[in-house]
Design a protein around this motif. Sequence first.
Motif, PDB file in Angstrom:
ATOM      1  N   UNK A   1      -2.714  13.962   3.874  1.00  0.00           N
ATOM      2  CA  UNK A   1      -1.624  13.716   2.933  1.00  0.00           C
ATOM      3  C   UNK A   1      -1.126  12.279   3.083  1.00  0.00           C
ATOM      4  N   UNK A   2      -0.954  11.889   4.335  1.00  0.00           N
ATOM      5  CA  UNK A   2      -0.446  10.557   4.611  1.00  0.00           C
ATOM      6  C   UNK A   2      -1.472   9.517   4.183  1.00  0.00           C
ATOM      7  N   UNK A   3      -2.748   9.763   4.533  1.00  0.00           N
ATOM      8  CA  UNK A   3      -3.793   8.802   4.178  1.00  0.00           C
ATOM      9  C   UNK A   3      -3.886   8.622   2.677  1.00  0.00           C
ATOM     10  N   UNK A   4      -3.835   9.746   1.946  1.00  0.00           N
ATOM     11  CA  UNK A   4      -3.974   9.662   0.492  1.00  0.00           C
ATOM     12  C   UNK A   4      -2.889   8.772  -0.084  1.00  0.00           C
ATOM     13  N   UNK A   5      -1.675   8.946   0.411  1.00  0.00           N
ATOM     14  CA  UNK A   5      -0.569   8.174  -0.129  1.00  0.00           C
ATOM     15  C   UNK A   5      -0.700   6.692   0.235  1.00  0.00           C
ATOM     16  N   UNK A   6      -1.003   6.421   1.491  1.00  0.00           N
ATOM     17  CA  UNK A   6      -1.140   5.019   1.905  1.00  0.00           C
ATOM     18  C   UNK A   6      -2.315   4.359   1.188  1.00  0.00           C
ATOM     19  N   UNK A   7      -3.377   5.133   0.929  1.00  0.00           N
ATOM     20  CA  UNK A   7      -4.561   4.570   0.278  1.00  0.00           C
ATOM     21  C   UNK A   7      -4.272   4.216  -1.168  1.00  0.00           C
ATOM     22  N   UNK A   8      -3.143   4.651  -1.705  1.00  0.00           N
ATOM     23  CA  UNK A   8      -2.792   4.261  -3.066  1.00  0.00           C
ATOM     24  C   UNK A   8      -1.754   3.149  -3.054  1.00  0.00           C
ATOM     25  N   UNK A   9      -1.641   2.489  -1.947  1.00  0.00           N
ATOM     26  CA  UNK A   9      -0.767   1.329  -1.891  1.00  0.00           C
ATOM     27  C   UNK A   9       0.711   1.683  -1.825  1.00  0.00           C
ATOM     28  N   UNK A  10       1.017   2.913  -1.412  1.00  0.00           N
ATOM     29  CA  UNK A  10       2.425   3.303  -1.315  1.00  0.00           C
ATOM     30  C   UNK A  10       2.902   2.984   0.103  1.00  0.00           C
ATOM     31  N   UNK A  11       4.113   2.450   0.214  1.00  0.00           N
ATOM     32  CA  UNK A  11       4.564   1.986   1.526  1.00  0.00           C
ATOM     33  C   UNK A  11       4.759   3.166   2.480  1.00  0.00           C
ATOM     34  N   UNK A  12       4.727   2.869   3.763  1.00  0.00           N
ATOM     35  CA  UNK A  12       4.870   3.924   4.771  1.00  0.00           C
ATOM     36  C   UNK A  12       6.189   4.667   4.599  1.00  0.00           C
TER      37      UNK A  12
ATOM     38  N   UNK B   1      -1.321  -4.076  -2.623  1.00  0.00           N
ATOM     39  CA  UNK B   1      -2.008  -4.493  -3.844  1.00  0.00           C
ATOM     40  C   UNK B   1      -3.502  -4.183  -3.748  1.00  0.00           C
ATOM     41  N   UNK B   2      -4.073  -4.431  -2.568  1.00  0.00           N
ATOM     42  CA  UNK B   2      -5.499  -4.182  -2.370  1.00  0.00           C
ATOM     43  C   UNK B   2      -5.849  -2.726  -2.670  1.00  0.00           C
ATOM     44  N   UNK B   3      -5.029  -1.818  -2.161  1.00  0.00           N
ATOM     45  CA  UNK B   3      -5.358  -0.407  -2.300  1.00  0.00           C
ATOM     46  C   UNK B   3      -5.151   0.104  -3.718  1.00  0.00           C
ATOM     47  N   UNK B   4      -4.441  -0.671  -4.545  1.00  0.00           N
ATOM     48  CA  UNK B   4      -4.394  -0.317  -5.961  1.00  0.00           C
ATOM     49  C   UNK B   4      -5.732  -0.624  -6.620  1.00  0.00           C
ATOM     50  N   UNK B   5      -6.449  -1.615  -6.080  1.00  0.00           N
ATOM     51  CA  UNK B   5      -7.698  -2.053  -6.704  1.00  0.00           C
ATOM     52  C   UNK B   5      -8.914  -1.320  -6.142  1.00  0.00           C
ATOM     53  N   UNK B   6      -8.779  -0.778  -4.924  1.00  0.00           N
ATOM     54  CA  UNK B   6      -9.886  -0.032  -4.321  1.00  0.00           C
ATOM     55  C   UNK B   6      -9.381   1.376  -3.985  1.00  0.00           C
ATOM     56  N   UNK B   7      -9.808   2.360  -4.771  1.00  0.00           N
ATOM     57  CA  UNK B   7      -9.301   3.721  -4.577  1.00  0.00           C
ATOM     58  C   UNK B   7     -10.199   4.511  -3.648  1.00  0.00           C
ATOM     59  N   UNK B   8      -9.648   5.636  -3.131  1.00  0.00           N
ATOM     60  CA  UNK B   8     -10.422   6.405  -2.162  1.00  0.00           C
ATOM     61  C   UNK B   8     -10.271   7.906  -2.409  1.00  0.00           C
ATOM     62  N   UNK B   9     -11.376   8.636  -2.221  1.00  0.00           N
ATOM     63  CA  UNK B   9     -11.348  10.095  -2.345  1.00  0.00           C
ATOM     64  C   UNK B   9     -11.965  10.673  -1.074  1.00  0.00           C
TER      65      UNK B   9
END
Lengths: 293, 294, 252
Positions: free
Chosen positions: B163-174, C86-94
């Motif tokens: 859950x945490x990884x998914x959110x951080x991976x979308x550029x959302x702050x900690x 900003x980087x993670x908006x441009x590179x997504x992950x599943x």
Amino acid sequence: MRQRNWRTEGFGRGITLFCAAILILITLSIVYFIASKGLSTFFLNGVSLTEFLTGTTWNPDADPGKFGALPFIMGSFLVTVGAALLAAPLGIGAAIFMVEIQPGWGQKILQPVVELLVGIPSVVYGFVGLSVIVPFLRNNVGGLGFSLLAGILVLTVMILPTVTSLSTDAIRRVPRDLKEASLALGATRWQTIWKIIILRSSLPGLLMAIIMGMARAFGEALAVQMVIGNTPLVPKSLLEPANTLTSAITLNMGNTIAGSAYNNALWSMGLLLLLMTFVFILLIRYVGRKGQM
Amino acid sequence: MNPKTTDRIATFVLYTIAFLIVSVLFGLLAYILYHGFQRIDLQFITSPPETMKAGGGIGPQLFNSLYLLVLTLIITIPLGLGGGIYLAEYAPKNKVTDAIRLSIEVLSSLPSIVVGLFGLMVFVNVMGWGFSILSGACALTVFNLPLLVRVVEESLRSVPREQKEASLAMGISHWTTIRKVLLPVALPGIITGTILASGRIFGEAAALLFTAGMSSPDLNFSDWSFTTPVSPLNPFRPAETLAVHIWKVNSEGLIPDARAVADGASAILVLTVLFFNLFARWFGRWIYKRLTAS
Amino acid sequence: MDSLQKNGLITEELNVYYGTNHAVKDINLTFPKHTVSALIGPSGCGKSTYLRSLNRMNDLVEGTRVTGKIWFEGHDINDQGEDLQQLRRRIGMVWQKPNPFFKSVYENVAFAPRYHGMKNLDEIVESCLRKAALWDEVKDRLKDSALALSGGQQQRLCIARTLALGPSVLLLDEPTSALDPISTAKIEELMFDLKKDYTIIMVTHNMQQAARISDQTAFFLLGELIEVDQTKRLFTNPKQKKTEDYITGRFG
């Protein structure tokens, strides 16, 4: 990092660290305040530490006052050890029963009841002790009823749920295959329980359960105070009234003048309780570390 | 002795222990509730206590216990959330974190009478709040806070890592991840734990003797201002709680029906704890269903 | 710079260390735009670790050190000063296991765009769910909890959620290994459509899957890149003995 991120991240970390740091602040101020008051008995009022710890005469109102707190210290230790001696076999036995012998109704009935009883306020235990155990002892065993034994029995019932539920957790952590291997090798159920479960695997957990119970018993104030009789003498038998550090504080803190030697002596008792808390924590940490090895 | 016989004896002993404990524990509950119900009625729950004669109730005490609980929760919930979040999400491995954990351990195993002494010195005397609800709530905070910090930390730690990884991976702050993603998932656990801790606060007595006091003014239940001395809501008035009342009528009370009053009050305390327990279990299950099912 | 224009992502001498463990060694790889690249290899070969360093997710794991360069949109993103949000908006992950937020279907997609201040959330939600081939199945239950969807639907929702930020690269870490064959087929079909607009990098342990949908395949072993080639060539005519042994099932 952009400015905005840095600011919200810093804000989150800062504000949560502040909340967590309050815990340290509270702990330090408790130690500081209790210690400064508790030590003034010896530094301001000139009571000797030896007299306080080993003297058996408690008469702070006399001139000069007698500050032998040994009866209270003894009382506290006696009720704690007594309650642990009774509660340990009962609690661990009940835990074994719940996990190994009758997991069905053991878990369905015994466990919820035990969990509920952990949460019952200690005054209620004291009151039941006062209205059931004390008269029972008076009528059937002799003496006044208010006694060391009454204190031990009330505390036993009070810490039994704690000891039982922590022991249950400890026994449950023993891996299933260890038990099955033992049974498969032809050991009887009791041999398996004794050798594998108790001696080898969950001994630290069980010890921890007993120490937690003892810490709770040692610090309990009202439940003990209501049944123990509150005489400042070292009891000669289980049926004689006694006193504990906690009940002395409970009874006298409101009736003594702040700053007087008598009042300060009560703070010294509080300091002793605080020190014992540290001893219990060290014991628990020590046993816990043993358990990991 | 042959192992078979030992096994039989041991099994018998274990059954006896289990039976003994079940009967003691059930006997205790039955005893409290049976005696209590003989005294409990609407008049008992709502009317004020008597000082010299029989027939007094526990109305103000019940109100005091609830009010103290609410006030304590108002203080501890924000602090507990903050502390728990710090330990679960930010705390590095260093001396400060060790000190925080040690403090939690010390505070949660401190005898409540010691907490009471601390409250007497700091809140009653140094802060000058006197014997008051506020002093009592602060004393209760001292041992409720570590419980709550633990509850929050454990609930956050049990949130799946992904859950945490998914959110951080979308550029959302900690910080936003914690507030908007992790806390909602941890909420059922936090609420259940808080309710269970509330049961403990509700029945606490020793820490309150010298902080909230052992008396209550004649409350005027039509005056709801925060400042008048007889208002139930005034946080600077002394407040004897239900648990303290049970102790007081038994040890220094003058009323002839002390026994019956304590019976009734004990049963109400036990029922409340029972209610908190069942409610916490039910609520945990309910909110879990709400979150997972459609 | 011409190669940077044509290619979605390039790594140069990329190394990853977990404490003292050297998990990924000197990887040079180029991922052309609008293609699907598959990373294959036995478990523990470093392919997932490599993938996770491409959007700096390894920063979250304590004691991890990543050296080397990752060229993306004209600069090295493995730089200290890189703005990770900003980087993670441009590179997504599943991820391998579907991990939708404990929120409604709508919120799962709208959450990140709202955080980043994007407008027209309703349109974003609809178009992303359509791109993820999920719209028709969920359009009447946008307010329902995402956890009530089936596993395959949850995974497509996770893809939709990632698309919502308008990335140019998608990192997929074994995206079908927790799904049934029908859901797997749907996701593979989806990837085929998505490569028109995105650069897709996928870790898989399923060689048939790599052969079916990827344009180039890279074979990893013990943290090293053994061979990379066009998928067809790699599977029919591998140059390295180790690659041949692996794809013919002699170890793995």
